[in-house]
Design a protein around this motif. Sequence first.
Motif, PDB file in Angstrom:
ATOM      1  N   HIS A  34     140.530  83.389  53.692  1.00 28.68           N
ATOM      2  CA  HIS A  34     141.613  83.343  54.684  1.00 28.68           C
ATOM      3  C   HIS A  34     141.499  84.517  55.667  1.00 28.68           C
ATOM      4  O   HIS A  34     141.641  84.333  56.877  1.00 28.68           O
ATOM      5  CB  HIS A  34     142.970  83.354  53.974  1.00 28.68           C
ATOM      6  N   GLN A  38     140.587  84.387  59.808  1.00 31.39           N
ATOM      7  CA  GLN A  38     141.374  85.068  60.842  1.00 31.39           C
ATOM      8  C   GLN A  38     140.501  86.027  61.647  1.00 31.39           C
ATOM      9  O   GLN A  38     140.623  86.117  62.866  1.00 31.39           O
ATOM     10  CB  GLN A  38     142.563  85.814  60.225  1.00 31.39           C
ATOM     11  N   ARG A  41     138.496  83.906  64.065  1.00 30.14           N
ATOM     12  CA  ARG A  41     139.362  83.425  65.155  1.00 30.14           C
ATOM     13  C   ARG A  41     139.622  84.530  66.174  1.00 30.14           C
ATOM     14  O   ARG A  41     139.579  84.301  67.381  1.00 30.14           O
ATOM     15  CB  ARG A  41     140.690  82.925  64.595  1.00 30.14           C
ATOM     16  N   ALA A  58     140.969  74.230  67.310  1.00 31.61           N
ATOM     17  CA  ALA A  58     141.777  74.434  66.100  1.00 31.61           C
ATOM     18  C   ALA A  58     140.904  74.368  64.836  1.00 31.61           C
ATOM     19  O   ALA A  58     141.082  73.491  63.999  1.00 31.61           O
ATOM     20  CB  ALA A  58     142.886  73.397  66.039  1.00 31.61           C
ATOM     21  N   TYR A  59     139.975  75.306  64.693  1.00 24.42           N
ATOM     22  CA  TYR A  59     139.139  75.364  63.487  1.00 24.42           C
ATOM     23  C   TYR A  59     140.015  75.714  62.292  1.00 24.42           C
ATOM     24  O   TYR A  59     140.900  76.548  62.393  1.00 24.42           O
ATOM     25  CB  TYR A  59     138.076  76.453  63.625  1.00 24.42           C
ATOM     26  N   ASP A  60     139.746  75.086  61.128  1.00 25.90           N
ATOM     27  CA  ASP A  60     140.560  75.409  59.957  1.00 25.90           C
ATOM     28  C   ASP A  60     139.791  75.415  58.640  1.00 25.90           C
ATOM     29  O   ASP A  60     140.354  75.735  57.603  1.00 25.90           O
ATOM     30  CB  ASP A  60     141.755  74.458  59.861  1.00 25.90           C
ATOM     31  N   THR A  61     138.506  75.058  58.651  1.00 23.20           N
ATOM     32  CA  THR A  61     137.751  74.933  57.406  1.00 23.20           C
ATOM     33  C   THR A  61     136.361  75.533  57.573  1.00 23.20           C
ATOM     34  O   THR A  61     135.765  75.421  58.640  1.00 23.20           O
ATOM     35  CB  THR A  61     137.620  73.443  57.014  1.00 23.20           C
ATOM     36  N   CYS A  90     140.459  79.128  50.441  1.00 23.16           N
ATOM     37  CA  CYS A  90     141.170  80.252  51.064  1.00 23.16           C
ATOM     38  C   CYS A  90     141.524  81.394  50.123  1.00 23.16           C
ATOM     39  O   CYS A  90     141.526  82.539  50.518  1.00 23.16           O
ATOM     40  CB  CYS A  90     142.426  79.760  51.779  1.00 23.16           C
ATOM     41  N   ARG A 109     137.077  71.709  62.211  1.00 17.35           N
ATOM     42  CA  ARG A 109     138.394  71.141  61.911  1.00 17.35           C
ATOM     43  C   ARG A 109     138.207  70.084  60.838  1.00 17.35           C
ATOM     44  O   ARG A 109     137.442  69.141  60.992  1.00 17.35           O
ATOM     45  CB  ARG A 109     139.000  70.534  63.178  1.00 17.35           C
TER      46      ARG A 109
END
Length: 124
Positions: A34, A38, A41, A58-61, A90, A109
């Motif tokens: 996690h 960040q 990003r 919106a990348y999240d993985t 995470c 994403r």
Amino acid sequence: MAPVVVTVRLVRSFEHRNFRPVVLHGVSLDQTVHEFIQLVRDDIATRPGLPPPFRKYAYDTMKIIHQAHGAKTNELVMSLDDDKLLILQCGQTLRASGVANETEVAFFRKEDYDLYKANPKTVW
């Protein structure tokens, strides 16, 4: 343990094979996934030379693509196999997730990945 180098492949589109590699130096393997997400990003938001579509996506993985001195996949963007083993969780540290010096990870994403995995066709 000394900080390491990690290459992050920003995947904007699986169908169009649209991605950009970003090299991060001085990465601590003791931070959580996690925290690393960040950090990436924050880095790409201000990185010079990176087009706006890659900065604002919106990348999240994250998923491990390649380990140093290991075999590479034939897939141009990333392998669709071994999700349980290679997708970073995470709550874990990078080290516990299998990240080491010169590891390459994809940042994408999850929704896009699931759609592409269900119908893996590319568009030229």
